[in-house]
Design a protein around this motif. Structure first.
Motif, PDB file in Angstrom:
ATOM      1  N   GLY A 154      16.525  41.417 -34.205  1.00 39.35           N
ATOM      2  CA  GLY A 154      17.170  40.729 -33.083  1.00 39.35           C
ATOM      3  C   GLY A 154      16.345  40.839 -31.820  1.00 39.35           C
ATOM      4  N   ILE A 155      15.782  42.035 -31.557  1.00 42.09           N
ATOM      5  CA  ILE A 155      14.950  42.244 -30.360  1.00 42.09           C
ATOM      6  C   ILE A 155      13.701  41.371 -30.433  1.00 42.09           C
ATOM      7  CG2 ILE A 155      13.558  43.939 -29.113  1.00 42.09           C
ATOM      8  CD1 ILE A 155      15.626  46.062 -30.037  1.00 42.09           C
ATOM      9  N   ILE A 156      13.077  41.293 -31.625  1.00 38.00           N
ATOM     10  CA  ILE A 156      11.868  40.469 -31.794  1.00 38.00           C
ATOM     11  C   ILE A 156      12.192  38.998 -31.550  1.00 38.00           C
ATOM     12  CG2 ILE A 156      10.179  39.652 -33.496  1.00 38.00           C
ATOM     13  CD1 ILE A 156      10.441  42.524 -34.769  1.00 38.00           C
ATOM     14  N   ALA A 157      13.300  38.511 -32.143  1.00 40.49           N
ATOM     15  CA  ALA A 157      13.702  37.107 -31.938  1.00 40.49           C
ATOM     16  C   ALA A 157      13.959  36.826 -30.459  1.00 40.49           C
ATOM     17  CB  ALA A 157      14.947  36.794 -32.765  1.00 40.49           C
ATOM     18  N   LEU A 158      14.591  37.776 -29.762  1.00 38.93           N
ATOM     19  CA  LEU A 158      14.866  37.607 -28.330  1.00 38.93           C
ATOM     20  C   LEU A 158      13.582  37.497 -27.530  1.00 38.93           C
ATOM     21  CD1 LEU A 158      16.672  37.573 -25.838  1.00 38.93           C
ATOM     22  CD2 LEU A 158      16.890  40.063 -26.003  1.00 38.93           C
ATOM     23  N   ASN A 159      12.599  38.342 -27.843  1.00 36.69           N
ATOM     24  CA  ASN A 159      11.338  38.304 -27.107  1.00 36.69           C
ATOM     25  C   ASN A 159      10.528  37.048 -27.418  1.00 36.69           C
ATOM     26  OD1 ASN A 159      10.948  40.846 -25.438  1.00 36.69           O
ATOM     27  ND2 ASN A 159      11.665  41.696 -27.370  1.00 36.69           N
ATOM     28  N   LYS A 160      10.639  36.542 -28.646  1.00 36.62           N
ATOM     29  CA  LYS A 160      10.009  35.252 -28.955  1.00 36.62           C
ATOM     30  C   LYS A 160      10.659  34.130 -28.150  1.00 36.62           C
ATOM     31  CE  LYS A 160       8.248  35.886 -33.665  1.00 36.62           C
ATOM     32  NZ  LYS A 160       8.327  35.370 -35.031  1.00 36.62           N
ATOM     33  N   ALA A 161      11.983  34.198 -28.034  1.00 32.32           N
ATOM     34  CA  ALA A 161      12.702  33.180 -27.265  1.00 32.32           C
ATOM     35  C   ALA A 161      12.229  33.165 -25.808  1.00 32.32           C
ATOM     36  CB  ALA A 161      14.209  33.449 -27.325  1.00 32.32           C
ATOM     37  N   ILE A 162      11.979  34.338 -25.245  1.00 32.45           N
ATOM     38  CA  ILE A 162      11.502  34.436 -23.854  1.00 32.45           C
ATOM     39  C   ILE A 162      10.155  33.741 -23.709  1.00 32.45           C
ATOM     40  CG2 ILE A 162      10.758  36.039 -22.053  1.00 32.45           C
ATOM     41  CD1 ILE A 162      12.830  38.041 -23.272  1.00 32.45           C
ATOM     42  N   ILE A 163       9.260  33.938 -24.705  1.00 33.39           N
ATOM     43  CA  ILE A 163       7.936  33.293 -24.669  1.00 33.39           C
ATOM     44  C   ILE A 163       8.088  31.777 -24.677  1.00 33.39           C
ATOM     45  CG2 ILE A 163       5.792  32.931 -25.957  1.00 33.39           C
ATOM     46  CD1 ILE A 163       6.044  35.856 -26.907  1.00 33.39           C
ATOM     47  N   PHE A 164       8.921  31.243 -25.609  1.00 38.88           N
ATOM     48  CA  PHE A 164       9.078  29.800 -25.714  1.00 38.88           C
ATOM     49  C   PHE A 164       9.781  29.228 -24.483  1.00 38.88           C
ATOM     50  CE2 PHE A 164       7.129  29.658 -29.607  1.00 38.88           C
ATOM     51  CZ  PHE A 164       7.750  30.423 -30.596  1.00 38.88           C
ATOM     52  N   LEU A 165      10.682  30.007 -23.889  1.00 39.29           N
ATOM     53  CA  LEU A 165      11.347  29.567 -22.658  1.00 39.29           C
ATOM     54  C   LEU A 165      10.331  29.450 -21.527  1.00 39.29           C
ATOM     55  CD1 LEU A 165      13.994  28.878 -21.177  1.00 39.29           C
ATOM     56  CD2 LEU A 165      14.307  31.319 -20.760  1.00 39.29           C
ATOM     57  N   ASP A 166       9.425  30.430 -21.416  1.00 39.32           N
ATOM     58  CA  ASP A 166       8.378  30.378 -20.385  1.00 39.32           C
ATOM     59  C   ASP A 166       7.449  29.187 -20.594  1.00 39.32           C
ATOM     60  OD1 ASP A 166       9.368  32.567 -19.156  1.00 39.32           O
ATOM     61  OD2 ASP A 166       7.964  33.993 -20.042  1.00 39.32           O
ATOM     62  N   GLN A 167       7.232  28.808 -21.878  1.00 37.73           N
ATOM     63  CA  GLN A 167       6.354  27.670 -22.179  1.00 37.73           C
ATOM     64  C   GLN A 167       7.067  26.329 -22.044  1.00 37.73           C
ATOM     65  OE1 GLN A 167       5.078  28.743 -26.147  1.00 37.73           O
ATOM     66  NE2 GLN A 167       3.283  29.856 -25.402  1.00 37.73           N
ATOM     67  N   GLY A 168       8.383  26.346 -21.773  1.00 41.12           N
ATOM     68  CA  GLY A 168       9.146  25.109 -21.623  1.00 41.12           C
ATOM     69  C   GLY A 168       9.594  24.503 -22.938  1.00 41.12           C
ATOM     70  N   ASN A 169       9.435  25.257 -24.039  1.00 39.55           N
ATOM     71  CA  ASN A 169       9.832  24.775 -25.365  1.00 39.55           C
ATOM     72  C   ASN A 169      11.282  25.216 -25.626  1.00 39.55           C
ATOM     73  OD1 ASN A 169      10.106  24.044 -28.042  1.00 39.55           O
ATOM     74  ND2 ASN A 169       8.092  24.819 -28.651  1.00 39.55           N
ATOM     75  N   LEU A 170      12.245  24.436 -25.074  1.00 35.44           N
ATOM     76  CA  LEU A 170      13.650  24.840 -25.121  1.00 35.44           C
ATOM     77  C   LEU A 170      14.212  24.860 -26.542  1.00 35.44           C
ATOM     78  CD1 LEU A 170      15.204  23.100 -21.978  1.00 35.44           C
ATOM     79  CD2 LEU A 170      14.433  25.436 -22.236  1.00 35.44           C
ATOM     80  N   ASP A 171      13.757  23.930 -27.407  1.00 36.84           N
ATOM     81  CA  ASP A 171      14.289  23.882 -28.781  1.00 36.84           C
ATOM     82  C   ASP A 171      13.940  25.166 -29.538  1.00 36.84           C
ATOM     83  OD1 ASP A 171      13.637  20.317 -29.074  1.00 36.84           O
ATOM     84  OD2 ASP A 171      15.420  21.397 -28.366  1.00 36.84           O
TER      85      ASP A 171
END
Length: 741
Positions: A154-171
């Motif tokens: 869960g922590i890994i998935a959350l941190n990946k989500a943060i990366i994609f959010l910073d890149q503007g990849n909302l999906d």
């Protein structure tokens, strides 16, 4: 009498706590105690109690070192890196993590290593190095999938989500947040839950769904308040303020913003001293006013006379005057404080800008050195390689003399490049002390053997005396000891012709396992004048222009010695007279390791001292190299030792050849047209995980060794290389491959 009682009470407390400390110091700490301290430190970090966390981590590190528990030593560094991450001190965090990862790899602590990989991913994300961050997170994900650890997944998935959010990849961000929610909703990890709902709020706010954003932010806030997670409470109030501002609900936006700033002020102690001073002043004024009013009232009741009325008037005037002066003083103090704060903020801004410019200049310098080194090493590889081949083809005596001169020039140029790089690393604080057990006498003997040819050429004798009371095995940094001695003895050889050089090592003291040794390098050569003795330890400095013309050199060797000794907590002493020689002296502290601390369960290694080039006979080696001259040199050096050699011009061809042929070893260049050597290695590892792959490259390796090992390389040989080192590494991996079969 009262003072006497206090004195006796102090004595009793001292005796009581003195005995307690004594008993504590004699008690051997247990791993469970260290584990509990580390857990408490993580909780303190979540609550932004950094001083408390720092004390807990220092205590756990001290206890772990006392019982030599490498796993908890490394874990302490990993958790300290997490604290630096929360405090936005990312470079300090990366330094701690690299130290932890090095220990975890050495002891094969997979659980601790993958914990560090998650933390490394967070820090790299903060540094906007998203590609490397995802690599480390993916490595950790593979490990925790095997362990079925939902909390960490869960922590890994959350941190990946943060990366994609910073890149503007909302999906992609929403998909990873959905995975994180599935894993974390059943967990007791409140800190990661509050982070999860915070970033769900961020995504919904970005998409304009303010209702869902507010709902998620409120969940984040409730969990943060319940768990005492101060930082996440502050961030949750912040996003709630932003949501209400976008809804144009300004009163609520201001309310949440005030809540956020209240927490920020509480955490960072904003202007507490100034507030305390102002409050004390106000209390003093009120107390004074109250006292004067009471006095006036008492006098009015006792003596209702004209004299008392006048006194009351005078006191009232005095009170008004005092109040006026205090008010004026407070006003001026506030103005002065405001100006001082404004000036301080301006200076801080200037300092930050200067620091950023200095860091950019330092990075540019480092990048320049890396680039120019690669460009110099590539042709130098051709020079040294061709010289080696020609010397083995029975040249005439005159040709041999010229070739030896060419070999000397190539080695001198390589030494100059290495010295400049060593000095650059020392100045950039990129050199770390690495402790290991080694034989000091053998290490010094190896240095003298390596320098013997240079001494013989100048008809200079080397004399070595070693104190027999020094233990055979010592714990220290053998590589840095070798660098110091090579530079000092090499310097003495350069300035001593038809003379003698004495190398003395003696023990000067011992406390427990700590041993102090004095090193002395003395010669009867040219000597150094008094006025030049301090300057010779500076960069690019020699005794004089005449010395430079006569003996050559760059003046970097002694500067490197000074910096290395400073890193080891020592300094060098010089005594010299012109024409009478020089004496260099320094002291170093070592530890004598006990036999029981040796690694009893270490993996058996091949006896490298018995390796010969015979093992290469009829072995199939693939050389991946785009430079035709380098191809020819490497191929001829290998074929002289009866190796069956094949060549690939680029990474794509190399992948095809490894798929269709059986090779015993691959020598892989890094920079090639098309796909790089790293990319080719990653592809090969997908279908062949056992073949030894050695990077044969001219790139500077100090800053990215992790990247080579992470992507599947077994070892690295920097170009240009010495043929002995080249053959030694190839033989080692060929022997290991045979032993594994």
């Amino acid at each position: 009498m009262k003072n006497l009682k206090l004195f006796f009470l102090s004595i009793c407390c001292f005796i009581l706590f003195g005995f307690q400390d004594s008993s504590i110091s004699e008690t051997e700490p247990k791993p469970e105690q260290i584990k509990q301290l580390l857990k408490q430190a993580e909780s303190s970090i979540d609550q932004m109690l950094f001083d408390k966390a720092h004390n807990q981590l220092n205590k756990s590190l001290e206890l772990a070192k006392r019982i030599k528990h490498d796993r908890y030593v490394a874990l302490s560094s990993s958790i300290l890196a997490r604290m630096y991450s929360v405090r936005h001190e990312y470079d300090k965090g990366i330094t701690q993590l690299e130290r932890a990862i090095s220990i975890q790899r050495e002891i094969d602590d997979q659980e601790g290593l993958n914990y560090s990989y998650i933390m490394y991913g967070k820090l790299l994300t903060a540094k906007e190095d998203n590609d490397r961050a995802l690599k480390y997170l993916n490595l950790a994900q593979k490990y925790y999938q095997k362990k079925d650890n939902e909390d960490k997944l869960g922590i890994i998935a959350l941190n990946k989500a943060i990366i994609f959010l910073d890149q503007g990849n909302l999906d992609r961000a929403k998909a990873e947040l959905s995975n994180a929610k599935i894993y974390l909703e059943s967990t007791t990890n409140g800190y990661e839950l509050t982070r999860l709902y915070y970033f769900i709020a961020r995504v919904n706010e970005r998409e304009g769904d303010f209702r869902k954003a507010e709902e998620a932010a409120q969940k984040s806030l409730n969990i943060a308040i319940e768990g005492g997670f101060t930082g996440m409470s502050m961030y949750s109030y912040g996003i709630l303020s932003e949501i209400e501002e976008k809804r144009n609900n300004l009163p609520m936006a201001l309310f949440y913003l005030k809540k956020k700033n209240e927490i920020r002020a509480a955490v960072f102690d904003v202007n507490k001293e100034a507030l305390a001073t102002e409050i004390d002043a106000r209390i003093g004024v009120k107390a004074l006013k109250s006292t004067v009013e009471d006095l006036t009232q008492q006098n009015a009741e006792q003596e209702r006379t004209l004299k008392v009325n006048k006194l009351t008037t005078i006191l009232s005037v005095a009170l008004i005057t005092i109040l006026s002066l205090l008010t004026l003083s407070l006003y001026k103090n506030n103005n002065l404080r405001a100006r001082a704060n404004e000036l301080l903020q301006k200076k801080n801004t200037e300092l930050v800008l200067a620091k950023e410019n200095a860091e950019k200049a330092s990075m540019a310098k480092a990048q320049f050195l890396t680039t120019i080194t690669h460009e110099l090493r590539t042709p130098l590889y051709a020079v040294t390689g061709l010289t080696h081949l020609l010397l083995e083809e029975s040249p005439t005596e005159s040709q041999k003399e010229h070739l030896n001169s060419l070999k000397f020039s190539g080695e001198y140029l390589l030494s100059l490049i290495n010295n400049i790089l060593d000095l650059n690393k020392l100045e950039a604080n990129k050199v770390e002390i690495v402790n290991s057990s080694f034989d000091l006498k053998k290490r010094i003997s190896d240095v003298l053997i390596a320098l013997k040819n240079s001494a013989d050429e100048r008809n200079t004798k080397l004399h070595f005396e070693f104190d027999n009371s020094i233990p055979e095995k010592l714990s220290g940094d053998p590589l840095k000891i070798s660098q110091i001695l090579i530079n000092l003895i090499g310097n003495s050889i350069k300035f001593t012709e038809d003379g003698d050089i004495w190398i003395d090592v003696k023990k000067t003291g011992q406390v427990g396992k700590k041993i102090k040794l004095e090193f002395q390098i003395r010669d009867n050569g040219e000597g150094i004048g008094k006025e030049k003795q301090k300057a010779i330890f500076d960069n690019f400095t020699q005794g004089s222009t005449q010395i430079n013309r006569k003996f050559g050199g760059t003046g970097l060797g002694l500067s490197i010695v000074k910096n290395l000794l400073s890193l080891l907590g020592s300094e060098i002493d010089l005594e010299s007279e012109l024409g009478e020689g020089s004496k260099f002296t320094f002291e170093l502290e070592f530890e004598a390791p006990e036999a029981e601390f040796a690694k009893a369960n270490a993996t058996p290694k091949i006896d490298e001292a018995k390796l010969t080039n015979d093992i290469m006979e009829n072995k199939r080696i693939l050389v991946v190299e785009d430079n035709k001259i380098n191809q020819m040199i490497t191929r001829k050096i290998l074929e002289k030792n009866k190796v069956i050699c094949d060549v690939a011009d680029n990474g794509t061809i190399a992948i095809e050849k490894v798929q269709n042929n059986a090779f015993d070893l691959i020598l892989m260049d890094i920079h090639m047209p098309g796909i790089s050597g790293i990319e080719a290695t990653i592809e090969i590892r997908k279908f062949d995980g056992s073949i030894p792959i050695i990077a044969l490259t001219a790139v500077t390796l100090d800053d990215n060794l992790d990247e080579f090992y992470l992507n599947g390389f077994n070892d690295i040989i920097p170009k240009p290389y010495k043929t002995e080192e080249f053959f030694h590494k190839i033989n080692k991996y060929l022997a290991a491959k045979e032993a594994a079969v």
